[in-house]
Motif scaffolding. Structure first.
Motif, PDB file in Angstrom:
ATOM      1  N   VAL A 145     -21.577  39.221  16.177  1.00  0.00           N
ATOM      2  CA  VAL A 145     -21.773  39.692  17.549  1.00  0.00           C
ATOM      3  C   VAL A 145     -20.459  39.542  18.301  1.00  0.00           C
ATOM      4  O   VAL A 145     -19.968  38.433  18.494  1.00  0.00           O
ATOM      5  CB  VAL A 145     -22.906  38.918  18.253  1.00  0.00           C
ATOM      6  CG1 VAL A 145     -23.021  39.341  19.713  1.00  0.00           C
ATOM      7  CG2 VAL A 145     -24.232  39.112  17.536  1.00  0.00           C
ATOM      8  N   VAL A 161     -22.086  40.948  24.353  1.00  0.00           N
ATOM      9  CA  VAL A 161     -23.428  41.282  24.813  1.00  0.00           C
ATOM     10  C   VAL A 161     -23.290  41.836  26.229  1.00  0.00           C
ATOM     11  O   VAL A 161     -22.632  41.245  27.073  1.00  0.00           O
ATOM     12  CB  VAL A 161     -24.366  40.051  24.816  1.00  0.00           C
ATOM     13  CG1 VAL A 161     -25.752  40.423  25.349  1.00  0.00           C
ATOM     14  CG2 VAL A 161     -24.471  39.442  23.426  1.00  0.00           C
ATOM     15  N   TRP A 220     -31.653  38.194  10.108  1.00  0.00           N
ATOM     16  CA  TRP A 220     -31.278  39.439  10.772  1.00  0.00           C
ATOM     17  C   TRP A 220     -29.789  39.746  10.635  1.00  0.00           C
ATOM     18  O   TRP A 220     -29.415  40.912  10.494  1.00  0.00           O
ATOM     19  CB  TRP A 220     -31.714  39.457  12.234  1.00  0.00           C
ATOM     20  CG  TRP A 220     -30.876  38.641  13.172  1.00  0.00           C
ATOM     21  CD1 TRP A 220     -31.071  37.330  13.505  1.00  0.00           C
ATOM     22  CD2 TRP A 220     -29.737  39.072  13.903  1.00  0.00           C
ATOM     23  NE1 TRP A 220     -30.112  36.922  14.400  1.00  0.00           N
ATOM     24  CE2 TRP A 220     -29.275  37.976  14.652  1.00  0.00           C
ATOM     25  CE3 TRP A 220     -29.045  40.276  13.989  1.00  0.00           C
ATOM     26  CZ2 TRP A 220     -28.166  38.047  15.491  1.00  0.00           C
ATOM     27  CZ3 TRP A 220     -27.933  40.362  14.822  1.00  0.00           C
ATOM     28  CH2 TRP A 220     -27.510  39.257  15.557  1.00  0.00           C
ATOM     29  N   VAL A 221     -28.967  38.716  10.651  1.00  0.00           N
ATOM     30  CA  VAL A 221     -27.522  38.949  10.562  1.00  0.00           C
ATOM     31  C   VAL A 221     -27.169  39.594   9.222  1.00  0.00           C
ATOM     32  O   VAL A 221     -26.458  40.603   9.174  1.00  0.00           O
ATOM     33  CB  VAL A 221     -26.732  37.630  10.768  1.00  0.00           C
ATOM     34  CG1 VAL A 221     -25.242  37.848  10.524  1.00  0.00           C
ATOM     35  CG2 VAL A 221     -26.978  37.078  12.167  1.00  0.00           C
ATOM     36  N   CYS A 251     -22.281  36.765  28.639  1.00  0.00           N
ATOM     37  CA  CYS A 251     -22.550  38.203  28.610  1.00  0.00           C
ATOM     38  C   CYS A 251     -21.848  38.908  29.767  1.00  0.00           C
ATOM     39  O   CYS A 251     -21.569  38.305  30.800  1.00  0.00           O
ATOM     40  CB  CYS A 251     -24.049  38.470  28.758  1.00  0.00           C
ATOM     41  SG  CYS A 251     -25.085  37.658  27.555  1.00  0.00           S
ATOM     42  N   THR A 289     -34.169  36.081  23.986  1.00  0.00           N
ATOM     43  CA  THR A 289     -33.412  37.002  23.130  1.00  0.00           C
ATOM     44  C   THR A 289     -32.020  36.461  22.862  1.00  0.00           C
ATOM     45  O   THR A 289     -31.556  36.469  21.713  1.00  0.00           O
ATOM     46  CB  THR A 289     -33.335  38.399  23.768  1.00  0.00           C
ATOM     47  OG1 THR A 289     -34.663  38.904  23.925  1.00  0.00           O
ATOM     48  CG2 THR A 289     -32.531  39.354  22.905  1.00  0.00           C
ATOM     49  N   LEU A 290     -31.351  35.994  23.887  1.00  0.00           N
ATOM     50  CA  LEU A 290     -29.984  35.483  23.704  1.00  0.00           C
ATOM     51  C   LEU A 290     -29.957  34.285  22.765  1.00  0.00           C
ATOM     52  O   LEU A 290     -29.038  34.163  21.948  1.00  0.00           O
ATOM     53  CB  LEU A 290     -29.364  35.141  25.064  1.00  0.00           C
ATOM     54  CG  LEU A 290     -29.083  36.356  25.961  1.00  0.00           C
ATOM     55  CD1 LEU A 290     -28.650  35.900  27.341  1.00  0.00           C
ATOM     56  CD2 LEU A 290     -28.051  37.269  25.330  1.00  0.00           C
ATOM     57  N   LEU A 302     -29.945  35.352  19.223  1.00  0.00           N
ATOM     58  CA  LEU A 302     -28.714  36.035  18.797  1.00  0.00           C
ATOM     59  C   LEU A 302     -27.563  35.081  18.498  1.00  0.00           C
ATOM     60  O   LEU A 302     -26.510  35.510  18.022  1.00  0.00           O
ATOM     61  CB  LEU A 302     -28.275  37.038  19.867  1.00  0.00           C
ATOM     62  CG  LEU A 302     -29.275  38.146  20.195  1.00  0.00           C
ATOM     63  CD1 LEU A 302     -28.780  38.965  21.374  1.00  0.00           C
ATOM     64  CD2 LEU A 302     -29.528  39.015  18.985  1.00  0.00           C
ATOM     65  N   ARG A 342     -37.011  39.253  19.680  1.00  0.00           N
ATOM     66  CA  ARG A 342     -36.322  38.214  18.910  1.00  0.00           C
ATOM     67  C   ARG A 342     -36.234  38.612  17.442  1.00  0.00           C
ATOM     68  O   ARG A 342     -37.251  38.607  16.739  1.00  0.00           O
ATOM     69  CB  ARG A 342     -37.060  36.887  19.043  1.00  0.00           C
ATOM     70  CG  ARG A 342     -37.072  36.350  20.454  1.00  0.00           C
ATOM     71  CD  ARG A 342     -37.757  35.005  20.579  1.00  0.00           C
ATOM     72  NE  ARG A 342     -38.974  34.814  19.812  1.00  0.00           N
ATOM     73  CZ  ARG A 342     -40.197  35.126  20.224  1.00  0.00           C
ATOM     74  NH1 ARG A 342     -40.380  35.671  21.395  1.00  0.00           N
ATOM     75  NH2 ARG A 342     -41.246  34.908  19.467  1.00  0.00           N
ATOM     76  N   GLY A 362     -25.788  35.186  15.116  1.00  0.00           N
ATOM     77  CA  GLY A 362     -24.865  36.304  14.943  1.00  0.00           C
ATOM     78  C   GLY A 362     -23.520  36.048  15.582  1.00  0.00           C
ATOM     79  O   GLY A 362     -22.476  36.444  15.045  1.00  0.00           O
ATOM     80  N   ILE A 398     -24.384  43.954  21.497  1.00  0.00           N
ATOM     81  CA  ILE A 398     -25.794  43.958  21.876  1.00  0.00           C
ATOM     82  C   ILE A 398     -25.866  44.491  23.302  1.00  0.00           C
ATOM     83  O   ILE A 398     -25.116  44.043  24.172  1.00  0.00           O
ATOM     84  CB  ILE A 398     -26.407  42.538  21.850  1.00  0.00           C
ATOM     85  CG1 ILE A 398     -26.059  41.780  20.567  1.00  0.00           C
ATOM     86  CG2 ILE A 398     -27.901  42.589  22.128  1.00  0.00           C
ATOM     87  CD1 ILE A 398     -26.647  42.311  19.315  1.00  0.00           C
TER      88      ILE A 398
END
Length: 176
Positions: free
Chosen positions: A31, A34, A87-88, A54, A18-19, A22, A82, A25, A4
């Motif tokens: 993921v 990041v 999503w994954v 990150c 956002t984090l 995620l 978001r 994932g 990401i």
């Protein structure tokens, strides 16, 4: 499998949102890393990124950033965006059978007013941008931004929605 990458400037609250979206994932092992590219933040963006594990870069060359990504695919997002539930699986399904870049569906619950949609062009990263590291490496040049990378053609749609970053920014403006 997936890196990401986000660019930020004074987006502490949006970055945290956002984090947190995620995490699923990362838990599922999708993921890999990041990367947060900072444009001179004066808030707690670096602390949020550090707490989430990150890489937080204050100077970079986009070619080096793309080259250093641990994932075979890159998901470019704006702080505050978001991805919604599922999503994954949508990303995993896409990369298993496609080589083209992809974007999320726009959120049906978070749409700009009709005349704003007509009058303004959608930002390149408003619906995220999923691209293979190989394609991004071939296209990236020194001085490019993530939005520049996301202007490629041949984009497919993932079967899941993304709440755009402007929603989080609008909420912060109403509160503050």
């Amino acid at each position: 499998m997936l890196t990401i990458i986000m660019e930020c400037r004074d987006n502490e609250a949006e970055l945290a949102q956002t984090l947190s979206a995620l995490v699923s994932g990362a838990v599922e092992g999708v993921v890999r890393d990041v990367i947060v590219l900072d444009h001179g933040s004066r808030d707690g963006s670096s602390e949020v990124a550090d707490a989430a594990g990150c890489r937080f870069l204050t100077s970079w060359d986009m070619k080096d950033v793309v080259g250093s990504a641990r994932g075979d695919w890159l998901l470019l997002l704006e702080p505050g965006a978001r991805p919604m539930s599922g999503w994954v699986d949508a990303v995993v399904d896409h990369v298993a059978v496609n080589r083209n870049p992809a974007q999320f569906l726009g959120s049906r619950s978070h749409r700009r007013p009709f005349f704003q949609r007509l009058a303004r062009r959608r930002a390149p990263l408003e619906q995220g941008y999923l691209v293979s590291k190989r394609q991004a490496s071939a296209a990236v040049r020194t001085g490019m931004t993530l939005a520049d990378i996301a202007t490629g053609a041949g984009v497919r749609r993932l079967a899941v929605e993304l709440v755009p970053a402007w929603v989080a920014k609008a909420m912060r403006a109403e509160i503050g």
